[in-house]
Scaffold this motif. Sequence first.
Motif, PDB file in Angstrom:
ATOM      1  N   TRP A  75       7.456   4.363  -8.584  1.00 49.97           N
ATOM      2  CA  TRP A  75       7.772   4.662  -7.183  1.00 49.97           C
ATOM      3  C   TRP A  75       7.042   3.747  -6.230  1.00 49.97           C
ATOM      4  O   TRP A  75       7.433   3.603  -5.072  1.00 49.97           O
ATOM      5  CB  TRP A  75       7.431   6.124  -6.867  1.00 49.97           C
ATOM      6  N   ALA A 130       7.136   0.813  -6.030  1.00 54.43           N
ATOM      7  CA  ALA A 130       7.967  -0.332  -5.640  1.00 54.43           C
ATOM      8  C   ALA A 130       8.465  -0.180  -4.211  1.00 54.43           C
ATOM      9  O   ALA A 130       8.821  -1.168  -3.577  1.00 54.43           O
ATOM     10  CB  ALA A 130       9.155  -0.471  -6.595  1.00 54.43           C
ATOM     11  N   VAL A 131       8.510   1.053  -3.707  1.00 49.38           N
ATOM     12  CA  VAL A 131       9.075   1.285  -2.380  1.00 49.38           C
ATOM     13  C   VAL A 131       7.947   1.475  -1.360  1.00 49.38           C
ATOM     14  O   VAL A 131       7.102   2.352  -1.501  1.00 49.38           O
ATOM     15  CB  VAL A 131      10.004   2.516  -2.371  1.00 49.38           C
ATOM     16  N   ARG A 132       7.958   0.616  -0.345  1.00 50.19           N
ATOM     17  CA  ARG A 132       6.860   0.575   0.621  1.00 50.19           C
ATOM     18  C   ARG A 132       6.698   1.901   1.349  1.00 50.19           C
ATOM     19  O   ARG A 132       5.579   2.370   1.577  1.00 50.19           O
ATOM     20  CB  ARG A 132       7.144  -0.553   1.605  1.00 50.19           C
ATOM     21  N   ASP A 167      -1.066  -4.068   5.108  1.00 49.22           N
ATOM     22  CA  ASP A 167      -0.225  -3.014   4.554  1.00 49.22           C
ATOM     23  C   ASP A 167      -0.970  -2.213   3.495  1.00 49.22           C
ATOM     24  O   ASP A 167      -0.659  -1.063   3.237  1.00 49.22           O
ATOM     25  CB  ASP A 167       1.022  -3.658   3.933  1.00 49.22           C
ATOM     26  N   GLU A 211      13.601  -4.714   3.301  1.00 47.86           N
ATOM     27  CA  GLU A 211      12.996  -4.404   2.000  1.00 47.86           C
ATOM     28  C   GLU A 211      14.065  -4.204   0.927  1.00 47.86           C
ATOM     29  O   GLU A 211      13.903  -4.642  -0.213  1.00 47.86           O
ATOM     30  CB  GLU A 211      12.124  -3.149   2.123  1.00 47.86           C
ATOM     31  N   LEU A 247      14.218  -6.297  -2.567  1.00 45.52           N
ATOM     32  CA  LEU A 247      14.087  -5.650  -3.878  1.00 45.52           C
ATOM     33  C   LEU A 247      15.323  -5.838  -4.750  1.00 45.52           C
ATOM     34  O   LEU A 247      15.237  -5.882  -5.975  1.00 45.52           O
ATOM     35  CB  LEU A 247      13.823  -4.151  -3.698  1.00 45.52           C
TER      36      LEU A 247
END
Lengths: 338, 532
Positions: free
Chosen positions: A258, A260-262, B12, B84, B88
């Motif tokens: 999970w 992988a998703v910012r 971030d 994003e 991806l």
Amino acid sequence: MAKDPVLTFTDRGIYCPAGDFFIDPWRPVDQALITHGHSDHARWGHRRYLATHQALPVMRHRLGQIEAQGIAYGESLRIGGVTVSFHPAGHIPGSAQIAVERSGEVWVVSGDYKVEPDGLAEAFAPVPCHAFISECTFGLPVFRWRPQAVVMNEVTDWWAANAAAGKVSILGAYSLGKAQRLLAGVGAVGPILTHGAVEQVNEILRNQGYDLPATIRAGQGVDGRTHPGALVIAPPSALGSAWARKFGPAEEAFASGWMAVRGIRRRRALGTGFVVSDHADFPGLLSAIRATGCERVFVTHGYTAPFRRFLAEQGYDAVIVATEYGEEPEEPVETIES
Amino acid sequence: MRDFATLFAALDGTTKTTAKLAALTHYFRTAAEEDRLWTIALLSGRRPKRAVTATELREWAAEAAGLPLWLFEESYAMVGDLAETIALILPAAATEESPSLSDTIRALTALTGQPVAARKAAILGWWARLGTTERFLFNKLITGGFRMGVSQGLMTRALSTATGVDEAALAHRLMGDWQPATTSFQSLIRDEGEGTASRPYPFALASPLEEGPEALGDPADWHAEWKWDGIRGQLIHRPGLLALWSRGEELITDRFPEFAPLADFLPGGTVIDGEVLAWDRVNHRPLPFADLQKRIGRKTVPKKLLLEAPARLLAYDLLEDGGRDLRNSPFTERQARLAAILSDLPPDLPLSLSPPITCADWADLAATRQTARERQAEGLMLKRKSSPYFTGRKRGDWWKWKLDPFTLDAVMLYAQAGHGRRANLYTDFTFAVRDGNALVPFTKAYSGLTDAEFAEITRWVQKNTLERFGPVRRVPPELVFEIGFEGIQESPRHKSGIALRFPRMIRWRRDKPVDEIDTLDGLRDLLRATRA
């Protein structure tokens, strides 16, 4: 003439009428064939269990006194009118896909699986079949894992940088499977401490002969002061807890697909997330399905609706099956907290 | 873009302000000057001219990934960020390149106006050469909306530490409509850039007063005035120049032509902070915000609208007097000068003092506050009489004491997942009130609950979905919420015939059964009452 299906989907789980057994059932049954030891697949309360020799020790540890029979990978066993066999799923040590054959027709239940060999779990082996029952936890094309070696280097670098800054590195990972995979794959920077839940599994797997580096159970007198620059591996729920604060100055990270998703990473307010999953990514799911040569696919837990539609557009006879296997991909909050 | 990507990853990857400050300071010391300039621009909401539309990006990305568009859209709904999703969904680059941030932006800008085939080939080429993080940042350059958890204040502080230039001076220099294409890093921070004459001062911002004002001490130390429901504006008059800036640092002079005559009457070197309102000339009071709204979006204003919704600036502060920066003088002094300037103006000009409110004590003021809605105001402002005009938000000197919102209980009908940090959580809800036996949807709301509540509702939505319409799910009308809002107006565009201002969830009413929610008739009564 329509034949009876080899497997049916009931409110207790996946059922084989000709063999009168269930696979990974979620309500108590007489005979349960278990793909692997995670608690949403190996549940408590069945009369008899059948699983790989490699999966049984952890199951016995977690489920207590159970009546269980072991089976070797690739070994055939006749049950009623069918022949069953277990094949590596690559998910965690001991995990299996279960093949059920009746008069030449083969159905395979994947359980959870991943395609890339991780160096610890028995590597995924495709099983030719007519019908494939597949998870699709990460069944959207935004999920593409990078090679494990690349991610392990990132983990090692993170650990080394923290150690150089005089901090402990606390890495959250599920205590069965993910934790050991990280242990086996991370570079040698310093001492490795473990949470009790992780260490119990480590001991069981070491006794089975799985090759894990030396670890020390954290606790009274074992912390960031006695072991400066240590890596601590703990269940995700330990991150940010009072337990984690005992280590002194520390950085925390979480290892999960999970990450992988910012948005998901940021919602956890976690600085660092490593994208490490024990499930197949989108290309992995497709290659696994293709490799079976199957015509029918039943998709169970995960992004079932879009994944099924995509498979149908690729020419598969694809159907969604409702199961009670955890790790709802739409519920990373729950997944992460569990 | 490697430096920029490293900076992004550092920002971030942490929630700690000190770590962000360190990363920014390091970047402002070490990155190429041209890249620093662009980074300041991006972090303050500027972006390169848009060369590609979002629709084109979606279609090209789906095609490059070899996926049907619908699957791309499903993925976007889960990720919650277009840039994003594209980063991806494309396969990893075979060999990664890293051109500089400013070169990348120059190349992107050069694409504007090119034929589709050329733009597409260029974008696909970039995607194939960039790593995932840099691909994400590249896409963000196109789509805009960089959110790195860095406030303007934090960026200014880092820039000040890195360059040794005074923080307040920098804050002023970074205001206005400078463009990275036409200035340089040095001239920006050393104040040699163009457009300095029309540049606005940083706005002073008030903090919400949560409790009553009693804790503020002696009422004699405080200046009270109405908190108007318009848009904040800064009017600058210098020789040969009249400029009106919005709080979002947008130059809006041309949208309000009625202010043009002020140039003939205001003394040179005057800068006024105030509220732009649509004005009822007959009754000498503001019109509802809805009337001003008709003006805001228009770059050119039709005559009819100028008559229906004429604008007026109610002035509440003076920042520059005869070319002298007054911001460090006490509020009362600025206020006196402002009143003197305004009293010299002909009475028919659309500019006047926002009237001060006198009160005997706090209880008296509280009673006055209760009448705010009758005056089209949102509540009161309290300003410490000795306070300077500070930069940004500084707690303690300026307070906004808003009226309690209107509230009603409503039931959730539809849920949709949020974006960004809330991607994958159901956070955007549509609510209904009762109308006889029917439920009539009347508003949406997105905010007001805790993350834990959103997570719980998300699980509930997943288990209780009745129907899906793309990303929207219909759910059984069972969950009741208290909805708060600031205003209500008629709206033929809505099924219910009404529209709310600033609707949000006040709380989840687990105790409230669905048959006890409010009714459409109740809303109509409220609408009539506020119109009266």
